[in-house]
Design an enzyme around this catalytic site. Sequence first.
Site, PDB file in Angstrom:
ATOM      1  N   SER A  95       0.813  -1.213   0.000  1.00 34.26           N
ATOM      2  CA  SER A  95       0.000   0.000   0.000  1.00 34.26           C
ATOM      3  C   SER A  95       0.849   1.267   0.000  1.00 34.26           C
ATOM      4  CB  SER A  95      -0.930   0.007   1.219  1.00 34.26           C
ATOM      5  OG  SER A  95      -1.880  -1.019   1.119  1.00 34.26           O
ATOM      6  N   HIS A 146      -1.451   5.389   8.507  1.00 32.06           N
ATOM      7  CA  HIS A 146      -1.181   4.189   7.713  1.00 32.06           C
ATOM      8  C   HIS A 146      -0.751   4.569   6.301  1.00 32.06           C
ATOM      9  CE1 HIS A 146      -1.869  -0.265   7.253  1.00 32.06           C
ATOM     10  NE2 HIS A 146      -1.567  -0.183   8.547  1.00 32.06           N
ATOM     11  N   THR A 148      -1.716   4.258   3.103  1.00 28.16           N
ATOM     12  CA  THR A 148      -2.481   4.884   2.019  1.00 28.16           C
ATOM     13  C   THR A 148      -2.696   6.370   2.234  1.00 28.16           C
ATOM     14  OG1 THR A 148      -3.514   2.768   1.476  1.00 28.16           O
ATOM     15  CG2 THR A 148      -4.604   4.753   0.677  1.00 28.16           C
ATOM     16  N   GLU A 272     -10.205   6.350   2.343  1.00 29.20           N
ATOM     17  CA  GLU A 272      -9.747   4.961   2.276  1.00 29.20           C
ATOM     18  C   GLU A 272     -10.617   4.039   3.112  1.00 29.20           C
ATOM     19  OE1 GLU A 272      -5.904   2.106   3.307  1.00 29.20           O
ATOM     20  OE2 GLU A 272      -6.335   3.875   4.531  1.00 29.20           O
ATOM     21  N   ASP A 277      -8.734  -4.348   3.250  1.00 28.64           N
ATOM     22  CA  ASP A 277      -7.439  -5.020   3.110  1.00 28.64           C
ATOM     23  C   ASP A 277      -7.158  -5.918   4.305  1.00 28.64           C
ATOM     24  OD1 ASP A 277      -4.813  -5.214   1.650  1.00 28.64           O
ATOM     25  OD2 ASP A 277      -4.067  -4.361   3.514  1.00 28.64           O
ATOM     26  N   ASP A 319      -5.754  -0.002  -4.439  1.00 26.39           N
ATOM     27  CA  ASP A 319      -4.312   0.057  -4.655  1.00 26.39           C
ATOM     28  C   ASP A 319      -3.738  -1.255  -5.164  1.00 26.39           C
ATOM     29  OD1 ASP A 319      -4.956  -1.113  -2.232  1.00 26.39           O
ATOM     30  OD2 ASP A 319      -3.475  -0.016  -1.060  1.00 26.39           O
ATOM     31  N   HIS A 320      -4.430  -2.369  -4.891  1.00 21.44           N
ATOM     32  CA  HIS A 320      -3.981  -3.707  -5.293  1.00 21.44           C
ATOM     33  C   HIS A 320      -5.067  -4.692  -4.915  1.00 21.44           C
ATOM     34  CE1 HIS A 320      -3.265  -4.224  -1.008  1.00 21.44           C
ATOM     35  NE2 HIS A 320      -2.493  -3.143  -1.034  1.00 21.44           N
ATOM     36  N   HIS A 423      -1.287  -9.783  -0.875  1.00 29.87           N
ATOM     37  CA  HIS A 423      -1.555  -8.962  -2.038  1.00 29.87           C
ATOM     38  C   HIS A 423      -1.344  -9.742  -3.336  1.00 29.87           C
ATOM     39  CE1 HIS A 423      -0.433  -5.095   0.432  1.00 29.87           C
ATOM     40  NE2 HIS A 423      -1.465  -5.763   0.943  1.00 29.87           N
TER      41      HIS A 423
END
Length: 467
Positions: A95, A146, A148, A272, A277, A319-320, A423
């Site tokens: 991230s 964090h 992000t 976010e 996640d 982001d992924h 991820h």
Amino acid sequence: MNRRSLLKGGLLTGMGLPFLGIKDVAAFPMAGRKKAKNIIMMVSDGMSTGTLNIADIYSNRMFGRSSKWLGLYRDNKAVRSLMDTASASSLVTDSAAASSSWGGGIRVRNGSLNVGMNGDKPQPILQKFKEKGKKVGCVTSVPITHATPAGFCINIDNRGGQDIIAELYLGLKFDVMMGGGHKYFGAKRPGGNLIPKYLTQGYAVAESRAEMLALDKSKPVLGLFADDGMPYEVDRLSTPALIKSTPTLAEMTMKAIELMKDNKDGFALQVEGGKVDWAAHSNDISGLVFDQLAFDEAVGKVIDFAEKDGETLVIITTDHGNSNPGLFNANDGNKKFDSLQNFKHSNTWLLGQINQSFSEQKIIALIKENQGFEMKSEDVKSLLGHFKDIVPGQLYNESNLPFYEYGKILSKYTDVQWAGMNHSGDYVELTMFGPGSENLKPFVKNYELHNFMLKAAEMPEVFLVKA
């Protein structure tokens, strides 16, 4: 922005990308295109395509309506693309590197926040917007320090220094920063309590939902609503005390917009859904679906605002991927999937209640009460056995709980299966609505969004000209 900061932001030697050079572009042809006065970038962190699909299916079956995100596709109201998410060091990003690609406009190695492979430090995009007179902010369901949110804000070589990131935020004096992470600001912080410093610097500090809702526009805002990450939405909804004390992602988002929207030069906001996640890492299906839908609620509120406002570019993405969950065919598949409607608590909450001395029947009753299905005896034996197999130090598993085994067991009862616990390198969904969205290409690379946002706001870009 001065020439020096532009060049600093555009040093590309650490990107791992081929290019010829950098140039300023002061203006672009604007005929037929409206300027984006406001930009809202919404990130469902770690959202595999399967997560988006499963949440939409759940919403249709539970509530009789599509998710807001996929509703944009069904109603042909948004522009859609795929995005390559690689970092400078890996085809599979973390991230920090992902957010840095957007925030700084270059690809950095995993674990770094806007520090290039050769040490270059591009100016993060919220700093650029702030210099141009916009109000800026971030809201998240995980610590505001964090990866992000930090990727839009600061330069630091190690995403793990969240207590340091909290102090870096203080100097920026951004307008709205809200989420979890109280332990990185308050009395538990290793380097000392920062909250008195924030108050001295003129911040309003909110530590509950009621305090957040009462905020006005007179001061910059720091909102801290949990010690670490905020509770999973499925747990919040089942706990009256949390409903009262903890704002939803949508409530934080709309409060941030309320506090910034009247600024004459507009605002830029990152939103976010970070617990998506965390749930994927834990193979926690109810944590995943309910937090994805909490993010989706925020999407709906933001789109409503943007439709009425007419000057707001909304970017919705992830982001992924993470763990690539999917709904698989089996006997009684619809009935099994619909059993998710009976879940009152996340796997994290449930496993945290189990004492290994509990009898099988006590565990079966606990699961039946809180997740709505009756676990078979052999599955309980397997679960108890795996409490002893946990290797300490797993990501987002400080309590050393058997997430993997429980996720596998639950797949037999819900028909949702997982590809892993980490991820993935998938290309991901990228959706835009509002002024500037018409320029979105069908396929983009993550770092290209930095210039995309600057161009939409009619600000100078750092051009990356590939060979």
